[in-house]
Design an enzyme around this catalytic site. Structure first.
Site, PDB file in Angstrom:
ATOM      1  N   TYR A 161      51.264  17.614  46.128  1.00  0.00           N
ATOM      2  CA  TYR A 161      49.799  17.475  46.204  1.00  0.00           C
ATOM      3  C   TYR A 161      49.333  18.028  47.540  1.00  0.00           C
ATOM      4  CZ  TYR A 161      45.132  15.370  46.095  1.00  0.00           C
ATOM      5  OH  TYR A 161      43.767  15.165  46.098  1.00  0.00           O
ATOM      6  N   ASP A 164      52.774  21.873  54.253  1.00  0.00           N
ATOM      7  CA  ASP A 164      51.718  20.878  54.216  1.00  0.00           C
ATOM      8  C   ASP A 164      52.267  19.621  54.872  1.00  0.00           C
ATOM      9  OD1 ASP A 164      49.929  18.897  53.709  1.00  0.00           O
ATOM     10  OD2 ASP A 164      49.548  19.478  51.629  1.00  0.00           O
ATOM     11  N   LYS A 205      45.480  13.145  58.132  1.00  0.00           N
ATOM     12  CA  LYS A 205      45.933  11.757  58.271  1.00  0.00           C
ATOM     13  C   LYS A 205      46.071  11.319  59.744  1.00  0.00           C
ATOM     14  CE  LYS A 205      47.594  11.654  53.586  1.00  0.00           C
ATOM     15  NZ  LYS A 205      47.055  10.731  52.644  1.00  0.00           N
TER      16      LYS A 205
HETATM   17  N1  PMP Z   1      48.260  17.199  51.488  1.00  0.00           N
HETATM   18  C1  PMP Z   1      49.042  16.127  51.354  1.00  0.00           C
HETATM   19  C2  PMP Z   1      50.525  16.273  51.524  1.00  0.00           C
HETATM   20  C3  PMP Z   1      48.477  14.883  51.057  1.00  0.00           C
HETATM   21  O1  PMP Z   1      49.276  13.814  50.917  1.00  0.00           O
HETATM   22  C4  PMP Z   1      47.083  14.786  50.911  1.00  0.00           C
HETATM   23  C5  PMP Z   1      46.395  13.476  50.570  1.00  0.00           C
HETATM   24  N2  PMP Z   1      47.145  12.392  50.359  1.00  0.00           N
HETATM   25  C6  PMP Z   1      46.320  15.936  51.049  1.00  0.00           C
HETATM   26  C7  PMP Z   1      46.932  17.125  51.352  1.00  0.00           C
HETATM   27  C8  PMP Z   1      44.837  15.890  50.914  1.00  0.00           C
HETATM   28  O2  PMP Z   1      44.297  15.237  52.011  1.00  0.00           O
HETATM   29  P1  PMP Z   1      42.846  14.540  51.926  1.00  0.00           P
HETATM   30  O3  PMP Z   1      42.985  13.391  50.989  1.00  0.00           O
HETATM   31  O4  PMP Z   1      42.569  14.160  53.346  1.00  0.00           O
HETATM   32  O5  PMP Z   1      41.895  15.569  51.429  1.00  0.00           O
END
Ligand code: PMP
Length: 439
Positions: free
Chosen positions: A145, A240, A268
């Protein structure tokens, strides 16, 4: 007595004005049924709901709160920044300092751009990789994700997997066809996909430790193989590190596994609990972003001074000797004791853990990819989840998520959690026995 009466009333009310009653799908408890507690405040490792129930929190806002809730240094930084004005839409010194701090932690990053979320980071990194290479295709991993941008919502993990819509309606097929997928930890599969499209392959985007199919560590050689593959076909390797950045080491997976990405997405912990993300990498690539280059990306609130202050205070306060070692020791104890408790209860589990992020899967080992993660027993998970919640332990309400520890979870919290887990695993076991008796 209904322990969560007020939360239930709030949820009913929320349902008439907010889709599903929540502002992000997994919060709705769809995967586990029941009503989510509405939270009124957090303190260290605890959250308190609208009925004044206290929980030991292992969600920690889905990862950002490595210092715990309402850390005094973060609160003070936020207050101080807010008093000076909450947004200018103009450059500030604090943004420069934060960018320098990130660069120190991530040697692969020469330049970075601050954005407002992990989604924006992933979406922008992808556009940049395409603009830089002049190519369209990207490989992502099943159950990975990277936020909810169109091109990345293909076979996605997290809430998308929880609700059985890993590829969302509303994403034009013309667009999604540029997103190719492969199973995590399967280098041969990635090579096959990449080679079939090598002239048009812009990027491979990967969570270097998967966190959105539950925690799945990279097998030895997997990340190195992706690095080599990208080098050989001229594609951009995007890590990511929205979860792993500042979580599994200060320099994220790149520090832990001694490897460099071309572009890195952060979020985060970077924002310390406020909306902040970033993407950055090699200067040659980053200079393709406007205004230096032609690839467009912008934001009214990007580099927001309050979010930057929270992030800077967080990064400063985790920059202490032994910070990650201490977290790791506590997480190791929790994981080991959970395995012991599951063995005692004779429940098949797999615990995957990297540093202070971990997932308990209700299936025998190994869990190396999305299909193995998806083989875990959902009924057992539901029983476990609710039994833990009833005992004041707040876990993510989905089997495809990570549990996170903070610096303020101590031995006592872990002991309480393990006692609760013994009872919850017994419950999970009973479910299995009852179900086997029926079938
Ligand atoms: N990349 C990763 C690995 C994530 O875990 C998340 C959200 N949990 C995102 C991107 C998206 O981040 P956001 O919810 O701040 O848009």
């Amino acid at each position: 007595m209904d322990k969560r009466e007020y939360s239930r009333k709030l949820f009913e009310r929320a349902l008439s004005s907010i889709p599903g009653g929540v502002n992000s799908p997994v919060r709705a408890f769809g995967a586990v049924e029941g009503t989510p507690p509405f939270i009124v405040r957090g303190e260290g490792p605890y959250i308190y709901d609208a009925d004044e129930n206290r929980y030991i929190d292992y969600v920690m806002s889905w990862g950002p709160l490595i210092l715990g809730h309402a850390h005094p240094a973060v609160v003070e930084a936020v207050e101080r920044a807010a008093r000076c004005g909450t947004s200018f839409g103009a450059p500030t010194e604090a943004e420069v300092v934060l960018a320098e701090t990130v660069k120190e932690a991530f040697p692969s990053i020469d330049k970075l751009r601050l954005v407002n979320s992990g989604t924006e980071a992933g979406m922008s990194a992808l556009r940049l990789a395409r603009g830089y290479t002049g190519r369209d295709k990207v490989i992502k991993f099943e159950g990975g994700y990277h936020g909810h941008a169109d091109g990345l919502l293909v076979k996605a993990g997290s809430g998308a997997a929880t609700f059985g819509t890993p590829s969302s309606p509303g994403v034009p097929a013309d667009y999604a066809r540029h997103t190719l997928t492969a199973p995590y930890n399967d280098l041969d599969a990635v090579r096959d996909v990449a080679k079939a499209h090598s002239d048009d392959m812009a990027a491979i985007i990967v969570e270097p430790v998967a966190g959105n199919m539950g925690v799945v560590p990279p097998e030895s050689g997997f990340l190195e193989g992706l690095r080599e593959l990208c080098d050989s076909i001229g594609a951009v390797l995007i890590f990511d590190e929205v979860i792993t950045g500042f979580r599994i080491a200060r320099g994220g997976a790149q520090e832990k596994f001694d490897i460099r990405a071309d572009l890195t997405c952060l979020g985060k912990i970077l924002g310390g609990g406020l909306p902040l993300g970033a993407y950055g990498g090699r200067a040659e690539i980053m200079d393709k972003i406007a205004p230096t280059g032609p690839v467009y990306q912008a934001g009214t609130l990007s580099g927001n001074p309050v979010a930057v202050a929270a992030g800077a205070a967080t990064l400063k306060n985790i920059d202490t000797t032994g910070f990650y070692e201490a977290l790791d020791q506590k997480a190791e104890k929790l994981a080991r004791s959970l395995v012991d408790a599951a063995n005692e209860a004779k429940v098949d589990v797999t615990i995957n853990r990297v540093g202070s992020m971990m997932t308990l899967f209700f299936c025998p080992p190994p869990v190396r990819n999305y299909s193995e993660a998806a083989s875990s027993d959902i009924e057992q998970f539901k029983q476990w989840f609710h039994a833990m919640l009833e005992q004041g332990i707040y876990l993510a309400p989905s089997p495809y998520e990570a549990a996170f520890l903070s610096a303020l979870h101590n031995e006592e919290h872990i002991d309480i959690t393990i006692d609760a887990a013994r009872k919850a695993l017994d419950n999970a076991k009973k479910t299995l026995i009852e179900r086997n008796a029926v079938t």
